[in-house]
Design an enzyme around this catalytic site. Structure first.
Site, PDB file in Angstrom:
ATOM      1  N   LYS A  22       0.834  -1.221   0.000  1.00  0.00           N
ATOM      2  CA  LYS A  22       0.000   0.000   0.000  1.00  0.00           C
ATOM      3  C   LYS A  22       0.863   1.263   0.000  1.00  0.00           C
ATOM      4  O   LYS A  22       0.603   2.196  -0.754  1.00  0.00           O
ATOM      5  CB  LYS A  22      -0.901  -0.016   1.239  1.00  0.00           C
ATOM      6  CG  LYS A  22      -1.556   1.326   1.545  1.00  0.00           C
ATOM      7  CD  LYS A  22      -2.374   1.311   2.809  1.00  0.00           C
ATOM      8  CE  LYS A  22      -1.606   1.494   4.087  1.00  0.00           C
ATOM      9  NZ  LYS A  22      -1.296   2.870   4.507  1.00  0.00           N
ATOM     10  N   ASN A  23       1.888   1.280   0.850  1.00  0.00           N
ATOM     11  CA  ASN A  23       2.647   2.524   1.009  1.00  0.00           C
ATOM     12  C   ASN A  23       3.629   2.783  -0.131  1.00  0.00           C
ATOM     13  O   ASN A  23       4.216   3.853  -0.208  1.00  0.00           O
ATOM     14  CB  ASN A  23       3.353   2.546   2.370  1.00  0.00           C
ATOM     15  CG  ASN A  23       2.342   2.702   3.495  1.00  0.00           C
ATOM     16  OD1 ASN A  23       1.190   3.075   3.257  1.00  0.00           O
ATOM     17  ND2 ASN A  23       2.746   2.401   4.728  1.00  0.00           N
ATOM     18  N   ARG A  93      -3.774  10.440   4.435  1.00  0.00           N
ATOM     19  CA  ARG A  93      -2.531  11.184   4.557  1.00  0.00           C
ATOM     20  C   ARG A  93      -1.797  11.274   3.205  1.00  0.00           C
ATOM     21  O   ARG A  93      -1.204  12.282   2.864  1.00  0.00           O
ATOM     22  CB  ARG A  93      -1.681  10.439   5.591  1.00  0.00           C
ATOM     23  CG  ARG A  93      -0.325  10.965   5.784  1.00  0.00           C
ATOM     24  CD  ARG A  93      -0.213  11.745   7.042  1.00  0.00           C
ATOM     25  NE  ARG A  93       1.124  12.276   7.197  1.00  0.00           N
ATOM     26  CZ  ARG A  93       1.362  13.477   7.678  1.00  0.00           C
ATOM     27  NH1 ARG A  93       0.382  14.255   8.067  1.00  0.00           N
ATOM     28  NH2 ARG A  93       2.601  13.902   7.798  1.00  0.00           N
ATOM     29  N   CYS A 117      -4.594  12.672  12.657  1.00  0.00           N
ATOM     30  CA  CYS A 117      -4.480  11.237  12.481  1.00  0.00           C
ATOM     31  C   CYS A 117      -4.568  10.558  13.822  1.00  0.00           C
ATOM     32  O   CYS A 117      -4.433  11.188  14.861  1.00  0.00           O
ATOM     33  CB  CYS A 117      -3.165  10.937  11.800  1.00  0.00           C
ATOM     34  SG  CYS A 117      -2.864   9.221  11.648  1.00  0.00           S
ATOM     35  N   ARG A 122       1.280  14.545  12.905  1.00  0.00           N
ATOM     36  CA  ARG A 122       2.190  14.173  11.814  1.00  0.00           C
ATOM     37  C   ARG A 122       2.521  15.415  11.000  1.00  0.00           C
ATOM     38  O   ARG A 122       1.739  15.872  10.176  1.00  0.00           O
ATOM     39  CB  ARG A 122       1.546  13.073  10.967  1.00  0.00           C
ATOM     40  CG  ARG A 122       1.399  11.794  11.768  1.00  0.00           C
ATOM     41  CD  ARG A 122       0.570  10.757  11.072  1.00  0.00           C
ATOM     42  NE  ARG A 122       1.249  10.114   9.973  1.00  0.00           N
ATOM     43  CZ  ARG A 122       0.689   9.152   9.233  1.00  0.00           C
ATOM     44  NH1 ARG A 122      -0.527   8.746   9.495  1.00  0.00           N
ATOM     45  NH2 ARG A 122       1.354   8.609   8.243  1.00  0.00           N
ATOM     46  N   ILE A 124       4.380  18.207   8.485  1.00  0.00           N
ATOM     47  CA  ILE A 124       4.570  18.228   7.027  1.00  0.00           C
ATOM     48  C   ILE A 124       5.653  19.265   6.682  1.00  0.00           C
ATOM     49  O   ILE A 124       5.921  19.582   5.535  1.00  0.00           O
ATOM     50  CB  ILE A 124       3.200  18.456   6.341  1.00  0.00           C
ATOM     51  CG1 ILE A 124       3.292  18.623   4.852  1.00  0.00           C
ATOM     52  CG2 ILE A 124       2.404  19.578   6.924  1.00  0.00           C
ATOM     53  CD1 ILE A 124       1.979  18.559   4.136  1.00  0.00           C
ATOM     54  N   ASP A 125       6.325  19.761   7.747  1.00  0.00           N
ATOM     55  CA  ASP A 125       7.334  20.810   7.567  1.00  0.00           C
ATOM     56  C   ASP A 125       8.488  20.389   6.653  1.00  0.00           C
ATOM     57  O   ASP A 125       9.030  21.218   5.911  1.00  0.00           O
ATOM     58  CB  ASP A 125       7.878  21.249   8.947  1.00  0.00           C
ATOM     59  CG  ASP A 125       8.378  20.076   9.763  1.00  0.00           C
ATOM     60  OD1 ASP A 125       7.580  19.151  10.015  1.00  0.00           O
ATOM     61  OD2 ASP A 125       9.566  20.053  10.124  1.00  0.00           O
ATOM     62  N   ASP A 305       5.072   0.401  11.997  1.00  0.00           N
ATOM     63  CA  ASP A 305       3.815  -0.213  11.552  1.00  0.00           C
ATOM     64  C   ASP A 305       3.668  -1.655  12.041  1.00  0.00           C
ATOM     65  O   ASP A 305       2.632  -2.290  11.814  1.00  0.00           O
ATOM     66  CB  ASP A 305       3.705  -0.169  10.018  1.00  0.00           C
ATOM     67  CG  ASP A 305       3.529   1.258   9.508  1.00  0.00           C
ATOM     68  OD1 ASP A 305       3.235   2.155  10.323  1.00  0.00           O
ATOM     69  OD2 ASP A 305       3.694   1.474   8.295  1.00  0.00           O
ATOM     70  N   ARG A 397      -8.583  -0.096   5.348  1.00  0.00           N
ATOM     71  CA  ARG A 397      -7.773   0.905   4.641  1.00  0.00           C
ATOM     72  C   ARG A 397      -6.496   0.292   4.088  1.00  0.00           C
ATOM     73  O   ARG A 397      -5.936   0.780   3.125  1.00  0.00           O
ATOM     74  CB  ARG A 397      -7.355   2.035   5.604  1.00  0.00           C
ATOM     75  CG  ARG A 397      -8.480   2.930   5.996  1.00  0.00           C
ATOM     76  CD  ARG A 397      -8.005   3.974   6.968  1.00  0.00           C
ATOM     77  NE  ARG A 397      -7.174   4.947   6.266  1.00  0.00           N
ATOM     78  CZ  ARG A 397      -7.002   6.191   6.659  1.00  0.00           C
ATOM     79  NH1 ARG A 397      -7.582   6.630   7.746  1.00  0.00           N
ATOM     80  NH2 ARG A 397      -6.239   7.015   5.978  1.00  0.00           N
TER      81      ARG A 397
HETATM   82  C1  EPZ Z   1       4.564   6.677   6.216  1.00  0.00           C
HETATM   83  O1  EPZ Z   1       3.944   7.797   6.828  1.00  0.00           O
HETATM   84  C2  EPZ Z   1       3.527   5.593   6.170  1.00  0.00           C
HETATM   85  N1  EPZ Z   1       2.366   6.064   5.415  1.00  0.00           N
HETATM   86  C3  EPZ Z   1       3.124   5.175   7.584  1.00  0.00           C
HETATM   87  O2  EPZ Z   1       2.281   4.055   7.461  1.00  0.00           O
HETATM   88  C4  EPZ Z   1       4.358   4.765   8.361  1.00  0.00           C
HETATM   89  O3  EPZ Z   1       3.980   4.520   9.702  1.00  0.00           O
HETATM   90  C5  EPZ Z   1       5.403   5.879   8.325  1.00  0.00           C
HETATM   91  O4  EPZ Z   1       5.696   6.238   6.948  1.00  0.00           O
HETATM   92  C6  EPZ Z   1       6.715   5.496   8.997  1.00  0.00           C
HETATM   93  O5  EPZ Z   1       7.272   4.375   8.359  1.00  0.00           O
HETATM   94  C7  EPZ Z   1       2.366   6.075   4.115  1.00  0.00           C
HETATM   95  O6  EPZ Z   1       3.332   5.678   3.475  1.00  0.00           O
HETATM   96  C8  EPZ Z   1       1.129   6.543   3.424  1.00  0.00           C
HETATM   97  P1  EPZ Z   1       7.039   9.894   8.012  1.00  0.00           P
HETATM   98  P2  EPZ Z   1       4.587   9.218   6.751  1.00  0.00           P
HETATM   99  O7  EPZ Z   1       6.987  11.123   7.190  1.00  0.00           O
HETATM  100  O8  EPZ Z   1       5.260   9.359   5.421  1.00  0.00           O
HETATM  101  C9  EPZ Z   1       7.482  13.229  11.481  1.00  0.00           C
HETATM  102  C10 EPZ Z   1       0.455   2.660   7.940  1.00  0.00           C
HETATM  103  O9  EPZ Z   1       0.002   2.112   8.976  1.00  0.00           O
HETATM  104  N2  EPZ Z   1       7.457  14.210  10.370  1.00  0.00           N
HETATM  105  O10 EPZ Z   1       8.161   8.930   7.809  1.00  0.00           O
HETATM  106  O11 EPZ Z   1       3.563  10.212   7.126  1.00  0.00           O
HETATM  107  C11 EPZ Z   1       6.164  12.518  11.636  1.00  0.00           C
HETATM  108  O12 EPZ Z   1       5.272  13.284  12.438  1.00  0.00           O
HETATM  109  C12 EPZ Z   1       0.971   4.082   8.011  1.00  0.00           C
HETATM  110  O13 EPZ Z   1       0.480   2.133   6.824  1.00  0.00           O
HETATM  111  C13 EPZ Z   1       7.622  15.554  10.675  1.00  0.00           C
HETATM  112  O14 EPZ Z   1       7.745  15.958  11.825  1.00  0.00           O
HETATM  113  O15 EPZ Z   1       5.667   9.108   7.890  1.00  0.00           O
HETATM  114  C14 EPZ Z   1       6.600  11.216  12.264  1.00  0.00           C
HETATM  115  O16 EPZ Z   1       6.762  11.398  13.629  1.00  0.00           O
HETATM  116  C15 EPZ Z   1       0.683   4.788   9.261  1.00  0.00           C
HETATM  117  N3  EPZ Z   1       7.636  16.447   9.639  1.00  0.00           N
HETATM  118  C16 EPZ Z   1       7.962  10.938  11.634  1.00  0.00           C
HETATM  119  O17 EPZ Z   1       8.398  12.206  11.146  1.00  0.00           O
HETATM  120  C17 EPZ Z   1       7.485  16.060   8.337  1.00  0.00           C
HETATM  121  O18 EPZ Z   1       7.498  16.921   7.447  1.00  0.00           O
HETATM  122  C18 EPZ Z   1       7.978   9.947  10.482  1.00  0.00           C
HETATM  123  O19 EPZ Z   1       6.974  10.317   9.538  1.00  0.00           O
HETATM  124  C19 EPZ Z   1       7.319  14.701   8.059  1.00  0.00           C
HETATM  125  C20 EPZ Z   1       7.313  13.789   9.103  1.00  0.00           C
END
Ligand code: EPZ
Length: 430
Positions: A22-23, A93, A117, A122, A124-125, A305, A397
């Protein structure tokens, strides 16, 4: 409302076929709009998040043809508008992947900001920092993120934290920027590599995906491709832990064992046998489970995950285990539900301290999010007596045919719609 009705107690035994990741599929679908040629994608999982993203793509004029349950043909030569917003897309997301893709191709995109969420705040910065470094103007207003650029130009970008989403998003936009982009402290997850391979198959020039430095030389245009998505690491890991939790013997098929190494290592540590072959892994849990410690980390560490699934297993292991969540701050919400099933778990900020219980007992429980929902189903499958699991929309999902795959492994689980169905299920299975 749909629920799972479960009677626990059967060890899961047999083989299960793992679907596409999925991801990886979500950003690959988004990236497919970056060419005006036709793109054909195979091994797409038939899950809710994917279908929501496909519908959002259709809403801006992308033509999508379903060639079968797991394959689509995409034609994005006639995109009508660059504003993506509908009620459903706000709930996923991964909607933000359309920003990187549309910005790269059209230098303009407006997409609804991903909403709150269930697993924590989470940010997005890092996405925004990356787009700005490429020369885009980014504005957040009225619940939308708007990005525009006269020109995108390559840059040297150091991510402040390891983010799967930001790495992929910036990689997509940079593929069509002028000159070279270097992303440092990049995420190394298998799905990051899969998206890079997909873009390269469309004519992009990306090197280093899978390491923490990714180098991208921008190209003027991308072309069509035929691409098969990698198997889902987390679906595979969930079924591997299903074997451990139910004291079963499960072979996950159509997987890349290398992607499962951190999961296999923990299963070995807690006393399971793990056998790897070219494209399958067998997990046998014939002995009582041992306690261990685990901390979630970016790849190749133990995935966040898989945190609920290992916690459910350790809830049944002899001795005291410690699980530390280092990626998301609110990913232990399911522990209250597990406690109602007899688990002894104390959560202190990002750490769960687990004293193994002898068994779980069935209860009426609610899935708080995707992975925790799946983990609670596994707990119910090992529990004494009946359980119902509510809010399974979260599980749907990200897991295709979850209850059907479990049934094939010998689980007593049914999808039910109301109280009457639950009573019928109880009468049928005794
Ligand atoms: C992806 O989310 C996955 N989702 C998540 O899977 C997975 O848990 C996660 O990566 C970690 O492996 C998808 O691929 C759609 P990150 P993502 O950006 O990309 C912080 C599932 O169950 N962060 O690696 O959103 C964030 O808050 C899901 O399938 C910032 O602070 O994760 C988190 O604490 C849930 N600023 C950490 O980094 C940013 O700009 C990692 O987030 C981006 C992230």
């Amino acid at each position: 409302m749909e629920q799972y009705a479960i009677k626990g107690g059967n060890p899961l035994v047999g083989e299960v076929e793992i679907g596409g990741a999925k991801n990886a599929a979500l950003p690959i679908l988004a990236a497919s709009v970056m060419t005006n040629d036709v793109v054909h994608i195979d091994n797409l999982p038939d899950v809710r998040d994917i279908n929501v993203l496909l519908a959002a793509m259709e809403s801006i004029g992308v033509i999508i043809h379903r060639d079968g349950r797991h394959s689509v043909t995409i034609n994005a030569s006639n995109i009508r508008n660059l504003v993506v917003d509908d009620e459903n897309i706000r709930k996923i997301r991964a909607s933000y992947y359309l920003i990187g893709a549309l910005l790269g191709k059209y230098k303009d995109a407006e997409v609804t900001l991903p909403g709150g969420c269930d697993i924590g705040c989470r940010g997005i910065d890092q996405h925004i920092k990356g787009f700005r470094a490429l020369g885009a103007e980014v504005v957040l207003e009225h619940g939308m993120i708007r990005t525009t650029a006269e020109n995108l130009a390559g840059n040297h970008i150091y991510m402040d934290l390891v983010s799967v989403g930001a790495t992929i998003n910036v990689m997509m936009a940079a593929s069509m920027a002028e000159g070279q982009t270097i992303i440092e402290n990049a995420a190394k997850e298998p799905h990051v590599v899969d998206v890079a391979n997909f873009l390269n198959s469309m004519g992009a020039n990306i090197k280093g995906a899978g390491t923490d430095v990714i180098r991208i030389k921008g190209v003027k245009s991308l072309h069509g491709t035929d691409y098969t998505i990698i198997p889902d690491q987390i679906e595979a890991g969930t079924f591997m832990f299903a074997a451990a939790i139910t004291h079963g013997d499960v072979t996950v098929k159509n997987v890349i064992p290398k992607h499962l190494e951190s999961i296999s290592a923990k299963l070995l540590e807690i006393g399971c046998e793990v056998e790897e072959d070219d494209d399958c892994v067998r997990v046998v849990a014939s002995k009582p489970l041992n306690h261990t410690h685990v901390k979630t980390l970016p790849y190749p560490g133990f995935p966040t995950d898989m945190q609920p699934q290992i916690t459910v297993a350790l809830g049944l292991a002899a001795g005291t285990s410690i699980v530390t969540e280092s990626i998301f701050e609110n990913r232990f919400k399911y522990v209250d539900e597990l406690t109602r099933m007899g688990a002894n778990i104390k959560v202190e900020s990002s750490t769960a301290i687990i004293d193994g219980a002898k068994r779980y007992t069935g209860a009426d429980i609610t899935a708080p999010d995707l992975r925790a929902g799946a983990a609670l189903v596994l707990a119910a499958l090992s529990a004494e007596g009946f359980s119902t699991v509510d809010d399974i929309k979260y599980i749907q999902r990200g897991y295709e045919d979850f209850h059907i795959k479990l049934q094939k492994l010998g689980a007593t689980i049914e999808l039910v719609e109301n109280e009457k169905d639950v009573r019928k299920f109880k009468m049928k299975v005794g």
